[in-house]
Design a protein around this motif. Structure first.
Motif, mmCIF file in Angstrom:
data_model
loop_
_atom_site.group_PDB
_atom_site.id
_atom_site.type_symbol
_atom_site.label_atom_id
_atom_site.label_comp_id
_atom_site.label_asym_id
_atom_site.label_seq_id
_atom_site.Cartn_x
_atom_site.Cartn_y
_atom_site.Cartn_z
ATOM 1 N N UNK A 14 0.807 -1.229 0.000
ATOM 2 C CA UNK A 14 0.000 0.000 0.000
ATOM 3 C C UNK A 14 0.840 1.279 0.000
ATOM 4 N N UNK A 15 2.053 1.216 0.537
ATOM 5 C CA UNK A 15 2.888 2.416 0.594
ATOM 6 C C UNK A 15 3.432 2.809 -0.767
ATOM 7 N N UNK A 16 3.472 1.882 -1.707
ATOM 8 C CA UNK A 16 3.955 2.208 -3.045
ATOM 9 C C UNK A 16 3.077 3.257 -3.715
ATOM 10 N N UNK A 17 1.817 3.322 -3.323
ATOM 11 C CA UNK A 17 0.891 4.308 -3.884
ATOM 12 C C UNK A 17 1.363 5.722 -3.577
ATOM 13 N N UNK A 18 1.911 5.937 -2.379
ATOM 14 C CA UNK A 18 2.324 7.268 -1.964
ATOM 15 C C UNK A 18 3.617 7.740 -2.637
ATOM 16 N N UNK A 19 4.388 6.815 -3.185
ATOM 17 C CA UNK A 19 5.688 7.188 -3.738
ATOM 18 C C UNK A 19 5.578 8.100 -4.950
ATOM 19 N N UNK A 20 4.572 7.930 -5.782
ATOM 20 C CA UNK A 20 4.461 8.770 -6.962
ATOM 21 C C UNK A 20 3.991 10.182 -6.619
ATOM 22 N N UNK A 21 3.443 10.358 -5.414
ATOM 23 C CA UNK A 21 2.984 11.683 -4.980
ATOM 24 C C UNK A 21 4.159 12.550 -4.553
ATOM 25 N N UNK A 22 5.188 11.932 -3.980
ATOM 26 C CA UNK A 22 6.311 12.686 -3.422
ATOM 27 C C UNK A 22 7.220 13.237 -4.520
ATOM 28 N N UNK A 62 3.138 6.506 11.694
ATOM 29 C CA UNK A 62 3.398 5.133 11.284
ATOM 30 C C UNK A 62 3.502 5.021 9.766
ATOM 31 N N UNK A 63 2.629 5.730 9.043
ATOM 32 C CA UNK A 63 2.671 5.695 7.582
ATOM 33 C C UNK A 63 3.989 6.268 7.078
ATOM 34 N N UNK A 64 4.366 7.417 7.605
ATOM 35 C CA UNK A 64 5.627 8.035 7.179
ATOM 36 C C UNK A 64 6.832 7.197 7.562
ATOM 37 N N UNK A 65 6.752 6.534 8.695
ATOM 38 C CA UNK A 65 7.877 5.688 9.122
ATOM 39 C C UNK A 65 8.065 4.518 8.163
ATOM 40 N N UNK A 66 6.990 3.991 7.657
ATOM 41 C CA UNK A 66 7.106 2.914 6.677
ATOM 42 C C UNK A 66 7.497 3.418 5.295
ATOM 43 N N UNK A 67 7.145 4.648 5.007
ATOM 44 C CA UNK A 67 7.399 5.199 3.686
ATOM 45 C C UNK A 67 8.870 5.528 3.465
ATOM 46 N N UNK A 68 9.564 5.922 4.510
ATOM 47 C CA UNK A 68 10.976 6.303 4.309
ATOM 48 C C UNK A 68 11.824 5.104 3.895
ATOM 49 N N UNK A 69 11.439 3.919 4.302
ATOM 50 C CA UNK A 69 12.170 2.733 3.877
ATOM 51 C C UNK A 69 11.953 2.397 2.418
ATOM 52 N N UNK A 70 10.774 2.697 1.900
ATOM 53 C CA UNK A 70 10.482 2.442 0.499
ATOM 54 C C UNK A 70 11.151 3.446 -0.423
ATOM 55 N N UNK A 71 11.438 4.623 0.107
ATOM 56 C CA UNK A 71 12.038 5.676 -0.705
ATOM 57 C C UNK A 71 13.489 5.341 -0.948
#
Length: 71
Positions: A14-22, A62-71
């Motif tokens: 689910x976090x991959x969805x947020x990557x294109x927004x950043x 929690x969402x941001x904490x998981x997102x930094x690893x995907x970036x």
């Protein structure tokens, strides 16, 4: 160990969805810092009995904490 790999995939999909927004210039350290601020605000609002606000801020943390690893 295999269970961790399975749950990591469930969390990261689910976090991959947020990557294109950043924007591309945002670094993982910047996301970690913002996540830390959300965590501090969550603790503060929870301590003054604003539980729903604290919960929402904690969820963003929690969402941001998981997102930094995907970036």
């Amino acid at each position: 160990m295999a269970f961790d790999l399975y749950t990591r995939e469930l969390k990261e999909q689910p976090l991959k969805i947020f990557l294109w927004i950043l924007p591309e210039f945002i670094t993982p350290n910047q996301i970690t810092f913002v996540s830390f601020i959300f965590g501090l605000l969550s603790a503060y609002y929870t301590s003054i009995s604003c539980y729903y606000t604290g919960l929402i801020l904690w969820a963003f943390n929690r969402i941001l904490d998981g997102l930094d690893g995907k970036l």
